[in-house]
Write a protein that holds these residues in place. Structure first.
Motif, PDB file in Angstrom:
ATOM      1  N   PHE A 288       1.448  -1.085   0.034  1.00 46.31           N
ATOM      2  CA  PHE A 288      -0.177  -0.269   0.166  1.00 46.31           C
ATOM      3  C   PHE A 288       1.232   1.302  -0.400  1.00 46.31           C
ATOM      4  N   LEU A 289       1.734   1.313  -0.032  1.00 44.09           N
ATOM      5  CA  LEU A 289       2.433   2.418   0.617  1.00 44.09           C
ATOM      6  C   LEU A 289       3.929   2.625  -0.791  1.00 44.09           C
ATOM      7  N   ILE A 290       4.054   1.799  -1.417  1.00 41.02           N
ATOM      8  CA  ILE A 290       4.611   1.413  -2.841  1.00 41.02           C
ATOM      9  C   ILE A 290       3.495   2.422  -3.904  1.00 41.02           C
ATOM     10  N   GLU A 291       2.069   1.761  -3.772  1.00 36.22           N
ATOM     11  CA  GLU A 291       0.455   2.257  -4.495  1.00 36.22           C
ATOM     12  C   GLU A 291       0.412   3.726  -4.440  1.00 36.22           C
ATOM     13  N   ALA A 292       1.020   4.385  -3.276  1.00 33.38           N
ATOM     14  CA  ALA A 292       0.448   5.130  -2.734  1.00 33.38           C
ATOM     15  C   ALA A 292       1.528   6.511  -2.707  1.00 33.38           C
ATOM     16  N   VAL A 293       3.043   6.017  -3.094  1.00 34.02           N
ATOM     17  CA  VAL A 293       3.655   6.422  -3.927  1.00 34.02           C
ATOM     18  C   VAL A 293       3.884   6.774  -4.853  1.00 34.02           C
ATOM     19  N   THR A 294       3.500   6.080  -5.583  1.00 32.78           N
ATOM     20  CA  THR A 294       3.100   5.559  -6.861  1.00 32.78           C
ATOM     21  C   THR A 294       2.138   6.691  -8.033  1.00 32.78           C
ATOM     22  N   LEU A 295       1.065   6.707  -7.234  1.00 40.23           N
ATOM     23  CA  LEU A 295      -0.010   7.671  -7.561  1.00 40.23           C
ATOM     24  C   LEU A 295       0.365   8.551  -6.640  1.00 40.23           C
ATOM     25  N   SER A 296       1.050   9.137  -5.931  1.00 36.16           N
ATOM     26  CA  SER A 296       1.440  11.097  -6.152  1.00 36.16           C
ATOM     27  C   SER A 296       2.677  10.798  -7.484  1.00 36.16           C
ATOM     28  N   VAL A 297       3.432   9.778  -7.486  1.00 32.73           N
ATOM     29  CA  VAL A 297       4.759  10.901  -8.694  1.00 32.73           C
ATOM     30  C   VAL A 297       4.110  11.233  -9.414  1.00 32.73           C
TER      31      VAL A 297
END
Length: 107
Positions: A32-41
């Protein structure tokens, strides 16, 4: 953050299945952390491109030079990634703390 909390809530059963098959809490948190960072990047990159295009259009109409400095691209990118980490951490930790039995029982 709200989108990620909704994502965790909607995917409770998936989280329960992954945990019952042996996924560690850190695996769930990292997902979920990778998903959040990917979306924001990705959002940050889209913002940088749109801002650059708008800036180019404005400067060409006003007959002033269009200059992009590396700091003006790197700083928004870093802020966007930071926001993804900060606001993705709570939903990721919440997903990692779910009880697999309760998660499978949901829905």
């Amino acid at each position: 953050m709200n989108i990620m909390i909704v994502s965790v809530t909607e995917r409770t059963r998936e989280i329960g299945i992954r945990m019952s098959l042996g996924a560690q809490r850190s695996d769930i948190r990292n997902q979920f952390l990778i998903e959040a960072v990917t979306l924001s990047v990705i959002g940050g990159m889209i913002g940088i491109v749109c801002g650059s295009l708008l800036g180019f259009e404005l400067t060409s109409r006003l007959d002033i030079p269009f200059v992009i400095k590396p700091l003006s691209v790197l700083l928004p990118f870093a802020v966007s990634a930071g926001v993804g980490v900060i606001f993705g951490l709570y939903p990721a930790m919440r997903a990692a703390r779910l009880d697999p039995i309760e998660a499978l029982r949901s829905l």
